[in-house]
Design an enzyme around this catalytic site. Structure first.
Site, PDB file in Angstrom:
ATOM      1  N   ASN A  10       0.851  -1.184   0.000  1.00 35.02           N
ATOM      2  CA  ASN A  10       0.000   0.000   0.000  1.00 35.02           C
ATOM      3  C   ASN A  10       0.896   1.245   0.000  1.00 35.02           C
ATOM      4  OD1 ASN A  10      -1.458   2.261   1.047  1.00 35.02           O
ATOM      5  ND2 ASN A  10      -3.101   0.873   1.637  1.00 35.02           N
ATOM      6  N   ASP A  12      -0.138   4.472  -0.122  1.00 38.87           N
ATOM      7  CA  ASP A  12      -0.851   5.703   0.261  1.00 38.87           C
ATOM      8  C   ASP A  12       0.054   6.719   0.949  1.00 38.87           C
ATOM      9  OD1 ASP A  12      -3.153   4.474  -0.626  1.00 38.87           O
ATOM     10  OD2 ASP A  12      -4.009   4.155   1.371  1.00 38.87           O
ATOM     11  N   HIS A  13       0.911   6.216   1.843  1.00 42.89           N
ATOM     12  CA  HIS A  13       1.626   7.170   2.684  1.00 42.89           C
ATOM     13  C   HIS A  13       2.830   7.791   2.017  1.00 42.89           C
ATOM     14  CE1 HIS A  13      -1.349   6.740   5.574  1.00 42.89           C
ATOM     15  NE2 HIS A  13      -1.133   5.451   5.747  1.00 42.89           N
ATOM     16  N   HIS A  46      -5.589   3.631  -1.876  1.00 36.86           N
ATOM     17  CA  HIS A  46      -6.927   4.016  -1.422  1.00 36.86           C
ATOM     18  C   HIS A  46      -7.201   5.445  -1.865  1.00 36.86           C
ATOM     19  CE1 HIS A  46      -9.785   4.389   2.358  1.00 36.86           C
ATOM     20  NE2 HIS A  46     -10.386   4.685   1.217  1.00 36.86           N
ATOM     21  N   ARG A  48      -9.287   8.205  -1.305  1.00 34.70           N
ATOM     22  CA  ARG A  48     -10.285   8.630  -0.320  1.00 34.70           C
ATOM     23  C   ARG A  48     -11.127   9.760  -0.882  1.00 34.70           C
ATOM     24  NH1 ARG A  48      -9.039   6.639   5.153  1.00 34.70           N
ATOM     25  NH2 ARG A  48     -10.785   7.933   5.783  1.00 34.70           N
ATOM     26  N   ARG A  52      -6.928  12.858   0.564  1.00 35.50           N
ATOM     27  CA  ARG A  52      -5.857  13.306   1.457  1.00 35.50           C
ATOM     28  C   ARG A  52      -4.494  12.726   1.075  1.00 35.50           C
ATOM     29  NH1 ARG A  52      -7.555  10.153   6.945  1.00 35.50           N
ATOM     30  NH2 ARG A  52      -9.469  11.276   6.539  1.00 35.50           N
ATOM     31  N   HIS A  53      -4.493  11.579   0.400  1.00 36.26           N
ATOM     32  CA  HIS A  53      -3.183  11.065  -0.053  1.00 36.26           C
ATOM     33  C   HIS A  53      -3.207  10.749  -1.549  1.00 36.26           C
ATOM     34  CE1 HIS A  53      -5.222   7.398   1.229  1.00 36.26           C
ATOM     35  NE2 HIS A  53      -4.938   7.550   2.514  1.00 36.26           N
ATOM     36  N   GLU A  73      -8.607   0.538  -3.306  1.00 39.23           N
ATOM     37  CA  GLU A  73      -9.461   0.597  -2.115  1.00 39.23           C
ATOM     38  C   GLU A  73     -10.424   1.759  -2.265  1.00 39.23           C
ATOM     39  OE1 GLU A  73      -7.273   0.858   1.475  1.00 39.23           O
ATOM     40  OE2 GLU A  73      -6.240  -1.017   1.158  1.00 39.23           O
ATOM     41  N   THR A 103      -7.243   6.610   9.741  1.00 44.22           N
ATOM     42  CA  THR A 103      -7.075   5.498   8.820  1.00 44.22           C
ATOM     43  C   THR A 103      -8.366   4.694   8.877  1.00 44.22           C
ATOM     44  OG1 THR A 103      -5.715   3.572   8.253  1.00 44.22           O
ATOM     45  CG2 THR A 103      -5.957   4.067  10.599  1.00 44.22           C
ATOM     46  N   THR A 104      -8.418   3.582   8.122  1.00 45.64           N
ATOM     47  CA  THR A 104      -9.658   2.822   8.076  1.00 45.64           C
ATOM     48  C   THR A 104      -9.860   2.115   9.409  1.00 45.64           C
ATOM     49  OG1 THR A 104      -9.143   2.481   5.757  1.00 45.64           O
ATOM     50  CG2 THR A 104     -10.977   1.232   6.646  1.00 45.64           C
ATOM     51  N   GLU A 154     -11.181  -9.293   2.897  1.00 44.36           N
ATOM     52  CA  GLU A 154      -9.925  -8.964   3.574  1.00 44.36           C
ATOM     53  C   GLU A 154     -10.250  -8.781   5.042  1.00 44.36           C
ATOM     54  OE1 GLU A 154      -7.280  -6.153   1.701  1.00 44.36           O
ATOM     55  OE2 GLU A 154      -6.469  -5.529   3.644  1.00 44.36           O
ATOM     56  N   HIS A 193      -3.862  -4.517   7.649  1.00 43.32           N
ATOM     57  CA  HIS A 193      -3.984  -3.320   8.489  1.00 43.32           C
ATOM     58  C   HIS A 193      -3.090  -3.441   9.715  1.00 43.32           C
ATOM     59  CE1 HIS A 193      -5.422   0.392  10.216  1.00 43.32           C
ATOM     60  NE2 HIS A 193      -5.984   0.634   9.065  1.00 43.32           N
ATOM     61  N   GLY A 194      -2.138  -2.545   9.775  1.00 40.43           N
ATOM     62  CA  GLY A 194      -1.264  -2.447  10.933  1.00 40.43           C
ATOM     63  C   GLY A 194      -0.135  -3.463  10.986  1.00 40.43           C
ATOM     64  N   GLY A 215       1.051  -1.373   4.361  1.00 41.11           N
ATOM     65  CA  GLY A 215       1.489  -0.070   3.895  1.00 41.11           C
ATOM     66  C   GLY A 215       2.241   0.753   4.914  1.00 41.11           C
ATOM     67  N   HIS A 216       1.528   1.216   5.930  1.00 38.15           N
ATOM     68  CA  HIS A 216       2.078   2.227   6.827  1.00 38.15           C
ATOM     69  C   HIS A 216       3.435   1.830   7.412  1.00 38.15           C
ATOM     70  CE1 HIS A 216       2.453   4.390  10.710  1.00 38.15           C
ATOM     71  NE2 HIS A 216       2.038   5.387   9.977  1.00 38.15           N
TER      72      HIS A 216
HETATM   73  N1  PXP Z   1      -5.999  -3.148   3.895  1.00 35.55           N
HETATM   74  C1  PXP Z   1      -6.952  -2.187   3.891  1.00 35.55           C
HETATM   75  C2  PXP Z   1      -8.305  -2.543   3.408  1.00 35.55           C
HETATM   76  C3  PXP Z   1      -6.659  -0.875   4.311  1.00 35.55           C
HETATM   77  O1  PXP Z   1      -7.625   0.068   4.308  1.00 35.55           O
HETATM   78  C4  PXP Z   1      -5.351  -0.565   4.708  1.00 35.55           C
HETATM   79  C5  PXP Z   1      -5.011   0.821   5.116  1.00 35.55           C
HETATM   80  O2  PXP Z   1      -5.236   1.698   4.077  1.00 35.55           O
HETATM   81  C6  PXP Z   1      -4.391  -1.584   4.667  1.00 35.55           C
HETATM   82  C7  PXP Z   1      -4.750  -2.873   4.281  1.00 35.55           C
HETATM   83  C8  PXP Z   1      -2.975  -1.344   5.033  1.00 35.55           C
HETATM   84  O3  PXP Z   1      -2.885  -0.975   6.367  1.00 35.55           O
HETATM   85  P1  PXP Z   1      -1.511  -0.414   6.927  1.00 35.55           P
HETATM   86  O4  PXP Z   1      -1.228   0.838   6.160  1.00 35.55           O
HETATM   87  O5  PXP Z   1      -1.783  -0.184   8.364  1.00 35.55           O
HETATM   88  O6  PXP Z   1      -0.469  -1.468   6.661  1.00 35.55           O
END
Ligand code: PXP
Length: 249
Positions: A10, A12-13, A46, A48, A52-53, A73, A103-104, A154, A193-194, A215-216
Site C-alpha cells: 500500500n 498511500d503514505h 486508497h 479517499r 488526502r493522499h 481501495e 485510517t480505516t 480482507e 492493516h497495521g 502499507g504504513h
Molecule cells: N488493507 C486495507 C483494506 C486498508 O484500508 C489498509 C489501510 O489503508 C491496509 C490494508 C494497510 O494498512 P496499513 O497501512 O496499516 O499497513
C-alpha cells in the site's frame, strides 16, 4: 515471488508525504516500481473521498505505467464506483470510510449494509473487477460477504496488531477461526492493516490466507532502511512463515 501468499504494498503514505508539501515529491509511482523490484505481487492504493493522499491522477498513472495488479481501495459511493469502473483495476476492496478518521478504523458492516452494498459488488463484478470486502473477523460478516457474492474478503488485522499479551493471542485466535470459516464458505481470504515485522508471522502462517496488504509500517521503516529493504524483509518473513526458504524472493 510467492504464489502461495501474495504481498500487496500500500503506497498511500508516500502520497501523504508528497501532499504535506504539495508538488510531486516523493512520487508514489516510484515507490510502486521499487515495490515491484522488491518482490511485491501487487500495489494497493486508497482513493479517499477527501483525496488526502492518493489522487485521481495517481490512479490513472498506476494503471498506465505499472505492470503489477492494482488493488483499488474505495468507499461504497457512486463517485468511487464510476472511477473504479473507468479505471478497471485488477481488484477493488470496499472499505468503510469516515472523513474524520486517521485510517480505516474497523471493518465494513457487510451484514447491516447488505442492501446498499449489493449494487457495488455486482456492478464491479460485471465490470471484471475482483471485489473484496474489508471486514472484521466475524462469522456474521463472512456470511454476509458470501451472500453478497463477493469473491474475496480482507480480514482487518488492526485489533490484533494493536493488542499485547493475552489480548493479542485472543485476537489471533479470532482471526484464525474466521479465516478458516471464510475459506470453507468458498471465499478467497486476504488480511491487512497495521502489520509490521513483529506481527506478520502468525498471520502469514494461517494457510488459508492468500494475500496480505501492508502499507504504513513499510513506508515508515523505509525512512530508516530504505523502501526496497523494508519490502524485501517483509517478503522474507512471509516466505519463512510459509515454510519456504528465507531467500529474498
Ligand atoms: N488493507 C486495507 C483494506 C486498508 O484500508 C489498509 C489501510 O489503508 C491496509 C490494508 C494497510 O494498512 P496499513 O497501512 O496499516 O499497513
Amino acid at each position: 515471488m510467492s504464489v502461495d501468499l501474495r504481498l500487496g504494498v500500500n503506497i498511500d503514505h508516500v502520497a501523504t508525504i508528497r501532499n504535506a508539501r504539495g508538488g510531486a515529491h516523493p512520487d508514489p509511482l516510484r515507490a510502486a516500481r521499487i515495490a515491484a523490484a522488491a518482490g511485491a505481487d501487487g500495489i494497493t492504493a486508497h482513493l479517499r473521498e477527501d483525496r488526502r493522499h492518493i489522487s485521481d491522477r495517481d490512479i490513472a498513472r498506476l494503471r498506465a505505467e505499472i505492470d503489477l495488479p492494482l488493488n483499488f481501495e474505495m468507499a461504497a459511493t457512486d463517485e468511487m464506483l464510476a472511477i473504479a469502473i473507468n479505471a478497471k483495476p485488477h481488484a477493488a476492496c470496499i472499505v468503510p470510510e469516515k472523513r474524520e478518521e486517521r485510517t480505516t478504523e474497523g471493518g465494513l458492516d457487510a451484514a447491516g449494509g447488505h442492501n446498499h452494498l449489493k449494487r457495488f459488488v455486482s456492478e464491479l463484478g460485471n465490470a471484471g473487477v475482483r471485489v473484496s470486502l474489508f471486514i472484521e473477523a466475524s462469522k456474521t460478516q463472512l456470511d454476509a460477504a458470501a451472500s453478497l457474492g463477493a469473491p474475496v474478503v480482507e480480514i482487518h488485522t488492526g485489533a490484533y496488531c494493536d493488542a499485547t499479551g493475552d489480548q493479542r493471542a485472543n485476537e489471533l485466535a479470532r482471526i484464525a477461526e474466521a479465516v478458516k470459516y471464510g475459506a470453507d464458505l468458498g471465499l478467497e481470504v486476504h488480511a491487512g492493516h497495521g502489520l509490521a515485522f513483529d506481527t506478520v508471522t502468525p498471520i502469514a502462517q494461517l494457510p488459508e490466507i492468500r494475500e496480505l496488504n501492508i502499507g504504513h509500517f513499510l513506508i515508515g521503516e523505509a525512512i530508516f532502511i530504505g523502501l526496497e529493504a523494508s519490502i524485501r524483509e517483509m517478503r522474507r518473513l512471509m516466505n519463512l512463515a510459509r515454510g519456504m526458504t528465507g531467500a529474498s524472493q
